[in-house]
Design a protein around this motif. Structure first.
Motif, PDB file in Angstrom:
ATOM      1  N   SER A  32      -7.182  -0.795  -2.715  1.00 37.17           N
ATOM      2  CA  SER A  32      -7.856   0.372  -2.143  1.00 37.17           C
ATOM      3  C   SER A  32      -8.201   1.317  -3.285  1.00 37.17           C
ATOM      4  O   SER A  32      -7.421   1.458  -4.233  1.00 37.17           O
ATOM      5  N   PHE A  34      -9.718   5.157  -4.733  1.00 37.34           N
ATOM      6  CA  PHE A  34      -9.689   6.584  -4.405  1.00 37.34           C
ATOM      7  C   PHE A  34     -10.320   7.396  -5.534  1.00 37.34           C
ATOM      8  O   PHE A  34     -10.275   7.005  -6.699  1.00 37.34           O
ATOM      9  N   TYR A  36      -9.635  11.373  -6.629  1.00 41.21           N
ATOM     10  CA  TYR A  36      -8.924  12.626  -6.427  1.00 41.21           C
ATOM     11  C   TYR A  36      -9.518  13.676  -7.352  1.00 41.21           C
ATOM     12  O   TYR A  36     -10.002  13.366  -8.443  1.00 41.21           O
ATOM     13  N   PHE A  89     -10.120  12.206 -10.952  1.00 42.58           N
ATOM     14  CA  PHE A  89      -9.333  11.010 -11.233  1.00 42.58           C
ATOM     15  C   PHE A  89      -9.752   9.884 -10.300  1.00 42.58           C
ATOM     16  O   PHE A  89      -9.758  10.054  -9.072  1.00 42.58           O
ATOM     17  N   ILE A  93      -4.684   1.624  -5.393  1.00 48.54           N
ATOM     18  CA  ILE A  93      -3.405   1.060  -4.948  1.00 48.54           C
ATOM     19  C   ILE A  93      -3.646  -0.426  -4.741  1.00 48.54           C
ATOM     20  O   ILE A  93      -4.577  -0.814  -4.025  1.00 48.54           O
ATOM     21  N   GLN A  95      -3.150  -4.325  -3.558  1.00 51.07           N
ATOM     22  CA  GLN A  95      -3.084  -4.851  -2.195  1.00 51.07           C
ATOM     23  C   GLN A  95      -1.660  -4.853  -1.661  1.00 51.07           C
ATOM     24  O   GLN A  95      -1.419  -4.630  -0.486  1.00 51.07           O
ATOM     25  N   ALA A  96      -0.702  -5.135  -2.528  1.00 52.05           N
ATOM     26  CA  ALA A  96       0.704  -5.143  -2.115  1.00 52.05           C
ATOM     27  C   ALA A  96       1.493  -4.063  -2.842  1.00 52.05           C
ATOM     28  O   ALA A  96       2.702  -4.139  -2.938  1.00 52.05           O
ATOM     29  N   GLY A  97       0.787  -3.071  -3.324  1.00 50.69           N
ATOM     30  CA  GLY A  97       1.450  -2.081  -4.158  1.00 50.69           C
ATOM     31  C   GLY A  97       1.789  -0.807  -3.443  1.00 50.69           C
ATOM     32  O   GLY A  97       1.445  -0.607  -2.275  1.00 50.69           O
ATOM     33  N   THR A  98       2.452   0.061  -4.187  1.00 52.66           N
ATOM     34  CA  THR A  98       2.879   1.362  -3.692  1.00 52.66           C
ATOM     35  C   THR A  98       2.344   2.493  -4.542  1.00 52.66           C
ATOM     36  O   THR A  98       1.893   3.514  -4.031  1.00 52.66           O
ATOM     37  N   ALA A  99       2.406   2.317  -5.861  1.00 52.41           N
ATOM     38  CA  ALA A  99       2.034   3.392  -6.769  1.00 52.41           C
ATOM     39  C   ALA A  99       0.520   3.519  -6.863  1.00 52.41           C
ATOM     40  O   ALA A  99      -0.212   2.528  -6.907  1.00 52.41           O
ATOM     41  N   LEU A 100       0.060   4.759  -6.904  1.00 53.71           N
ATOM     42  CA  LEU A 100      -1.322   5.018  -7.282  1.00 53.71           C
ATOM     43  C   LEU A 100      -1.424   4.812  -8.786  1.00 53.71           C
ATOM     44  O   LEU A 100      -0.664   5.411  -9.549  1.00 53.71           O
ATOM     45  N   PHE A 102      -3.730   5.572 -11.822  1.00 52.95           N
ATOM     46  CA  PHE A 102      -4.812   6.505 -12.109  1.00 52.95           C
ATOM     47  C   PHE A 102      -5.526   6.148 -13.403  1.00 52.95           C
ATOM     48  O   PHE A 102      -4.918   5.633 -14.347  1.00 52.95           O
ATOM     49  N   GLY A 103      -6.813   6.491 -13.453  1.00 53.14           N
ATOM     50  CA  GLY A 103      -7.508   6.566 -14.723  1.00 53.14           C
ATOM     51  C   GLY A 103      -7.084   7.832 -15.447  1.00 53.14           C
ATOM     52  O   GLY A 103      -6.311   8.643 -14.922  1.00 53.14           O
TER      53      GLY A 103
ATOM     54  N   TYR B  35       5.625  12.087  -8.861  1.00 52.90           N
ATOM     55  CA  TYR B  35       4.841  11.720 -10.019  1.00 52.90           C
ATOM     56  C   TYR B  35       5.074  12.750 -11.121  1.00 52.90           C
ATOM     57  O   TYR B  35       5.244  13.930 -10.854  1.00 52.90           O
ATOM     58  N   LEU B  45       3.907   7.494 -11.598  1.00 55.57           N
ATOM     59  CA  LEU B  45       4.945   7.452 -10.574  1.00 55.57           C
ATOM     60  C   LEU B  45       6.320   7.315 -11.203  1.00 55.57           C
ATOM     61  O   LEU B  45       6.549   6.450 -12.055  1.00 55.57           O
ATOM     62  N   ARG B  97       4.017   2.523   2.935  1.00 58.00           N
ATOM     63  CA  ARG B  97       3.984   2.348   1.494  1.00 58.00           C
ATOM     64  C   ARG B  97       3.128   1.187   1.035  1.00 58.00           C
ATOM     65  O   ARG B  97       3.007   0.964  -0.153  1.00 58.00           O
TER      66      ARG B  97
END
Lengths: 112, 114
Positions: A32, A34, A36, A89, A93, A95-100, A102-103, B35, B45, B97
């Motif tokens: 996914s 994003f 920000y 930014f 995330i 497909q099976a992750g949690t953490a964003l 970032f660039g 974070y 994170l 999550r």
């Protein structure tokens, strides 16, 4: 591992100019995506998102299209305002992750 | 309005003096994240809670710990802050999550270590 690359800033524009901030990503599967925005001294605000290929996210005149074939999610706005000055930014995330993930962020400065 | 709240917005501590940052949410989300964002860098994170299940990132220093006494509150404890821990600390929440979950961020706490 997953990663995001976005264009280096700062980007300096005059009011009503067209904005593009490039973002490409590396990820397995279908992440996914994003955008920000962070105004000076503030936290992160979600600007827009897209969760599958060819989705277009849009908000406040900003748009970005999830391009699987080019692994890109470029941010565009047709006419920027002084109030758009901020750090943008791109993030994903997995497909099976949690953490964003970032660039590094792109600073936009718009002058009147 | 449903939101993520962080207190204080600015925190000054001394080198080696324990400090606690707090986060609360009215979104009733299951997941809460912390974070770290150093100056002119992307957020990174540190750890997250899925309900009461704590998940530490592999490279998060032992100096950082977290507590989640209930759904609404989450705390970040820095046991012995060093100068390198000066940063903006961002709390975020999401409904779940995994999958296309949007993370909603608080305004952040800027930590200064003297």
């Amino acid at each position: 591992g997953n990663s995001v690359t976005q264009m280096e800033g700062p980007v300096t524009l005059s009011e009503e100019a067209f904005l593009t901030i490039n973002c490409t990503y590396t990820a397995t599967g279908y992440p996914s995506l994003f955008w920000y925005v962070q105004y000076p001294g503030e936290g992160l605000q979600l600007l827009l998102k897209a969760t599958k290929a060819d989705d277009k996210g849009s908000n406040k005149g900003f748009e970005a299209t999830y391009r699987k074939e080019t692994t890109s999610f470029h941010l565009e706005k047709g006419s920027v305002q002084v109030s758009d000055s901020a750090v943008y930014f791109c993030a994903l995330i997995g497909q099976a992750g949690t953490a964003l993930i970032f660039g590094k962020g792109t600073t936009l400065s718009v002058s009147s | 309005d449903a939101m993520v709240i962080q207190n204080p917005r600015y925190q000054v501590t001394q080198f080696g003096k324990p400090v606690t940052l707090s986060c609360s949410q009215t979104l009733n989300h299951n997941v809460m994240y912390w974070y770290q964002q150093k100056s002119s860098q992307a957020p990174k994170l540190l750890f997250h809670y899925y309900d009461k299940d704590f998940n530490n990132e592999a490279d998060t220093p032992d100096n950082f710990q977290s507590r989640r006494p209930n759904t609404s509150f989450c705390f970040l404890d820095i046991r012995s802050p060093g100068l390198g821990d000066a940063a903006m600390y961002l709390c975020a929440t999401s409904g779940d999550r995994q999958g296309p979950q949007t993370q909603y961020f608080g305004p952040g706490t800027r930590l200064l270590v003297l």
